[in-house]
Design a protein around this motif. Structure first.
Motif, PDB file in Angstrom:
ATOM      1  N   THR A  53      54.846  -6.403  19.160  1.00  0.00           N
ATOM      2  CA  THR A  53      54.435  -6.474  20.563  1.00  0.00           C
ATOM      3  C   THR A  53      53.044  -7.072  20.681  1.00  0.00           C
ATOM      4  O   THR A  53      52.063  -6.346  20.812  1.00  0.00           O
ATOM      5  CB  THR A  53      54.456  -5.083  21.208  1.00  0.00           C
ATOM      6  OG1 THR A  53      53.790  -4.150  20.342  1.00  0.00           O
ATOM      7  CG2 THR A  53      55.863  -4.607  21.439  1.00  0.00           C
ATOM      8  N   ALA A  54      52.979  -8.385  20.634  1.00  0.00           N
ATOM      9  CA  ALA A  54      51.700  -9.066  20.791  1.00  0.00           C
ATOM     10  C   ALA A  54      51.925 -10.376  21.519  1.00  0.00           C
ATOM     11  O   ALA A  54      52.728 -11.199  21.077  1.00  0.00           O
ATOM     12  CB  ALA A  54      51.043  -9.314  19.435  1.00  0.00           C
ATOM     13  N   ASN A  55      51.236 -10.567  22.636  1.00  0.00           N
ATOM     14  CA  ASN A  55      51.275 -11.870  23.276  1.00  0.00           C
ATOM     15  C   ASN A  55      50.306 -12.807  22.547  1.00  0.00           C
ATOM     16  O   ASN A  55      49.688 -12.428  21.546  1.00  0.00           O
ATOM     17  CB  ASN A  55      50.946 -11.760  24.766  1.00  0.00           C
ATOM     18  CG  ASN A  55      49.594 -11.125  25.026  1.00  0.00           C
ATOM     19  OD1 ASN A  55      48.717 -11.111  24.159  1.00  0.00           O
ATOM     20  ND2 ASN A  55      49.422 -10.586  26.221  1.00  0.00           N
ATOM     21  N   GLN A  56      50.155 -14.025  23.033  1.00  0.00           N
ATOM     22  CA  GLN A  56      49.365 -15.004  22.294  1.00  0.00           C
ATOM     23  C   GLN A  56      47.905 -14.579  22.192  1.00  0.00           C
ATOM     24  O   GLN A  56      47.256 -14.786  21.160  1.00  0.00           O
ATOM     25  CB  GLN A  56      49.459 -16.379  22.956  1.00  0.00           C
ATOM     26  CG  GLN A  56      48.871 -17.517  22.119  1.00  0.00           C
ATOM     27  CD  GLN A  56      49.588 -17.677  20.783  1.00  0.00           C
ATOM     28  OE1 GLN A  56      50.810 -17.777  20.739  1.00  0.00           O
ATOM     29  NE2 GLN A  56      48.832 -17.673  19.689  1.00  0.00           N
ATOM     30  N   ARG A  57      47.372 -13.982  23.253  1.00  0.00           N
ATOM     31  CA  ARG A  57      45.966 -13.573  23.229  1.00  0.00           C
ATOM     32  C   ARG A  57      45.727 -12.511  22.160  1.00  0.00           C
ATOM     33  O   ARG A  57      44.746 -12.577  21.403  1.00  0.00           O
ATOM     34  CB  ARG A  57      45.559 -13.031  24.602  1.00  0.00           C
ATOM     35  CG  ARG A  57      44.115 -12.541  24.661  1.00  0.00           C
ATOM     36  CD  ARG A  57      43.713 -12.211  26.074  1.00  0.00           C
ATOM     37  NE  ARG A  57      44.653 -11.281  26.694  1.00  0.00           N
ATOM     38  CZ  ARG A  57      44.686 -11.023  27.986  1.00  0.00           C
ATOM     39  NH1 ARG A  57      43.869 -11.649  28.804  1.00  0.00           N
ATOM     40  NH2 ARG A  57      45.539 -10.143  28.477  1.00  0.00           N
ATOM     41  N   VAL A  58      46.625 -11.516  22.071  1.00  0.00           N
ATOM     42  CA  VAL A  58      46.488 -10.482  21.053  1.00  0.00           C
ATOM     43  C   VAL A  58      46.692 -11.074  19.665  1.00  0.00           C
ATOM     44  O   VAL A  58      45.961 -10.755  18.717  1.00  0.00           O
ATOM     45  CB  VAL A  58      47.491  -9.339  21.314  1.00  0.00           C
ATOM     46  CG1 VAL A  58      47.470  -8.328  20.178  1.00  0.00           C
ATOM     47  CG2 VAL A  58      47.173  -8.644  22.639  1.00  0.00           C
ATOM     48  N   THR A  59      47.680 -11.962  19.528  1.00  0.00           N
ATOM     49  CA  THR A  59      47.934 -12.608  18.242  1.00  0.00           C
ATOM     50  C   THR A  59      46.698 -13.359  17.767  1.00  0.00           C
ATOM     51  O   THR A  59      46.286 -13.245  16.601  1.00  0.00           O
ATOM     52  CB  THR A  59      49.126 -13.578  18.360  1.00  0.00           C
ATOM     53  OG1 THR A  59      50.297 -12.836  18.720  1.00  0.00           O
ATOM     54  CG2 THR A  59      49.375 -14.302  17.048  1.00  0.00           C
TER      55      THR A  59
END
Length: 715
Positions: free
Chosen positions: A193-199
């Motif tokens: 569960t990670a969008n691009q910003r978190v990734t």
């Protein structure tokens, strides 16, 4: 390494995979092999963002076996939940991997575990992130592990990022650990569960990022992101107007859900209320939350895994990493972001489950609950500076309770803030508590503001999910910046209620609605008396300590503010500005019903004075006097209005000090309560300390017993 050698390593990796999953035809996905090759062949760092059930644990277990065969030290896995650790250990043992754990529940085994590691008898060590900042573990054990481990794994890596839905300060210490690793120790971070910003944020903390194409430098991080579609999930939303209709829907339709599953609620109180109602309606369910005793939690988890219960009615405490073949997830109330929702629904449709039902029953009060949790964000700069000043003044270690007496923060928020300050280098956890380092520290107001704004956008995105007319799985994948959806934006799942693959009835039976309404209308919540004064009161000028000599008796409130039934009316009452002059009729009727059930034996009434809701409390006290035929004989009065009414509300010691200055007992005649049982009336219990101090004052004035009564309890 030559191509032939890599082929040999892959063949050996797939042998281990088959042992791990118990299937002779199992083969590695290309991205699984890419991650394993990065770790084992190139000894690099990798971040794997793949859907739940994809096989991320297979990557680190297979890599562990390959590295151990090459003579590497044990794998260290940083894992956030005990339930997740238990699943990981069980999976490791199936492949012949010797796995152990160090966590808060097995301290008596730590010495034995350390000795086994030293003898080379451990392949995998699972460590909770909180251990990373335990002084003894951090200073004595961690340096040895960093020097000798063969692979470091960070599971549920989105917790590293404060942009993630489940940020945990202890995870930020991993950055320090990464900096201390010798060259050539591979690192794997995983999350579903990670969008691009978190990734991007996590990859940066691991040491740079390149997606898909592997860079040559060992200190660069290979990022592997795959499709987040869950082919087994059928998503749908049922919108019902009232809490009793939503409860009735569960009662009428729970048996239709395939297999066993989870009913998620937003609060602990709701889990208990919903589970009790469903049991009364003949469903085999149980409540589960962070407040459930540890042994019972284990038993309930196993009962769900074995299919011996239809559902656990749970908070998000039953979340990350819980691995079972579940046929459904129902959310009674919406989480505050699509990312958090995806995390929860990912508990369903795993293993051999081909089709799983995922139903969301949103409520208008969801936003009130989101607002409450948002209020627990990082404190404002003034409170942080007060904390640093108190530590600096102490000149040595201070325990959290001692520090709590000097800072107007709850224990939970204080500890979370201290962990962040520790990572930032402003404080340090030592034996005996915390100490200031003297290092300069700046309040990153801009970052905290941007995080808060991001949370608000996520909440709006969750509301948009409810109303969307597009494919629901496509919507969630878009919120997670799924790269495959970016490449094919017209994709639809064909399985959800918007695609026509799931038909959900909103029908509820009159009988179920009636029983739900009766349960929600049943007023009465116990107010448990405080038994012990908070520590550190001498530091704030209050000469109280130890056990409370004459505590109040158990009291009553109509309901909690978070309750599904009367909670809605109470939230509206306490939100109203200006406050109404009289108790609304439905709440007055609920109060009467509660009193008839409770039957308090009292001789007199004392009412708490309020600057903001004075007429309301006066009306409440007058009504109680008429109903109980007992006189109002005094007030728990505001004697120093310069002390704000909410001062210290987040901190026990600060609250006791503030109420001690603000309030005093004002009786109509000096002996008004002598030898009498007194009903002490207030509007809302937040900390309980105002009632506790009022009860103490009444006992000092000769009361034989004090019974608190309020309209609401905040929790």
């Amino acid at each position: 390494m030559t191509t032939t050698a890599q082929t040999d390593v892959r063949a050996r990796a797939e042998e281990h995979l088959r042992a791990l999953v118990g299937r002779d035809d199992a083969t590695l996905y290309d991205d699984q092999w890419a991650a394993i090759a990065a770790l084992v062949v190139d000894r690099r760092r990798a971040l794997v963002v793949q859907r739940t059930g994809w096989g991320k644990s297979a990557v680190y277990f297979v890599a562990t076996l390959l590295l151990r065969e090459q003579g590497a030290g044990p794998t260290v896995i940083i894992s956030p939940l005990l339930a997740l650790m238990r699943n990981q250990i069980a999976a490791a043992e199936r492949a012949g991997i010797r796995a152990v754990t160090i966590n808060s529940t097995n301290a008596d085994q730590w010495a034995e575990t350390h000795e086994a590691i030293a003898r080379g008898e451990v392949d995998v060590l699972l460590v909770s992130p909180e251990r990373l900042n335990n002084p003894g573990f951090r200073d004595e054990v961690l340096p040895r592990l960093a020097a000798t481990c063969g692979l470091l794994v960070v599971d549920e890596a989105h917790c590293i990022s404060d942009w993630g839905h489940d940020f945990r300060p202890d995870y930020r210490r991993i950055r320090t650990l990464l900096d201390e690793l010798p060259d050539g120790i591979p690192v794997l971070a995983t999350t579903a569960t990670a969008n691009q910003r978190v990734t991007d944020d996590v990859a940066e903390q691991l040491g740079g990022s390149v997606v898909e194409e592997a860079p040559r430098g060992r200190h660069e991080t290979l990022v592997l992101r795959g499709s987040l579609d869950r082919a087994s999930l059928r998503l749908g939303v049922v919108r019902l107007k009232t809490a009793e209709q939503r409860l009735a829907w569960l009662a009428d339709h729970l048996r239709e859900q395939p297999g066993s599953g989870i009913v998620y609620c937003l609060t602990v109180a709701a889990t208990q209320e919903v589970a009790a109602y469903l049991r009364d309606r003949g469903h085999d369910v149980a409540a589960y939350s962070g407040q459930t005793e540890q042994t019972e939690r284990l038993e309930l988890e196993q009962a769900l895994i074995d299919g011996r219960v239809k559902a656990l009615v749970a908070t998000s405490a039953l979340g990350m990493g819980f691995d079972a073949a579940l046929g459904f997830v129902v959310n009674l109330g919406a989480p505050d972001s699509p990312v958090a929702y995806y995390q929860q629904v990912g508990r369903a449709g795993r293993g051999a489950i081909d089709e799983a039902s995922v139903v969301l029953l949103p409520a208008t009060e969801d936003r009130d609950i989101w607002a409450y949790f948002a209020s627990l964000a990082f404190p404002r700069e003034e409170l942080v500076r007060d904390t640093l000043a108190a530590l600096a003044k102490a000149g040595g270690p201070m325990s959290t309770p001692a520090l709590e007496a000097r800072v107007d923060l709850s224990r939970t928020r204080l500890e979370t803030m201290l962990k962040v300050l520790d990572v930032d280098g402003a404080v340090r956890r030592v034996r005996g508590g915390w100490e200031a380092t003297g290092q300069p520290w700046s309040y990153d107001e801009e970052r905290y503001r941007r995080v808060a704004e991001a949370r608000e956008r996520e909440q709006q995105a969750m509301l948009d999910y409810l109303a969307t007319d597009r494919c629901r799985m496509a919507y969630l994948r878009a919120q997670l910046d799924d790269p495959e959806l970016v490449a094919d934006p017209s994709w639809t799942c064909g399985r959800c209620d918007r695609c026509g693959g799931l038909a959900l009835s909103a029908d509820v039976s009159d009988e179920a609605v009636g029983e739900a309404a009766a349960r929600l209308a049943r007023p009465g919540v116990a107010i448990d008396p405080r038994k012990q004064w908070p520590t550190g009161l001498s530091a704030v000028g209050v000469s109280l300590s130890g056990r409370i000599k004459q505590p109040a008796e158990e009291g009553r409130a109509v309901a909690r503010l978070t309750d599904l039934g009367h909670g809605t009316a109470l939230r509206a009452l306490f939100r109203a500005e200006p406050a109404p002059d009289a108790v609304p009729v439905p709440l007055a009727q609920a109060m009467v019903t509660m009193l008839r059930d409770w039957e308090p034996s009292v001789d007199a009434i004392v009412v708490a004075e309020s600057v903001t809701r004075g007429p309301l409390l006066g009306d409440l006290a007058a009504g109680l006097s008429r109903f109980l035929h007992r006189p109002v004989v005094g007030r728990w009065a505001v004697s120093d209005p310069s002390v704000p009414p909410g001062r210290g509300a987040t901190n026990s010691a600060q609250r006791v000090a503030a109420v001690s200055r603000r309030c005093a007992l004002d009786l109509d005649v000096p002996d008004a309560v002598e030898g009498r049982r007194v009903l002490l009336v207030d509007d809302l219990v937040v900390t309980g300390w105002s009632l506790t101090l009022g009860a103490a004052a009444l006992h000092d004035a000769g009361a034989s017993a004090v019974l608190p009564l309020t309209l609401a309890v905040s929790g």
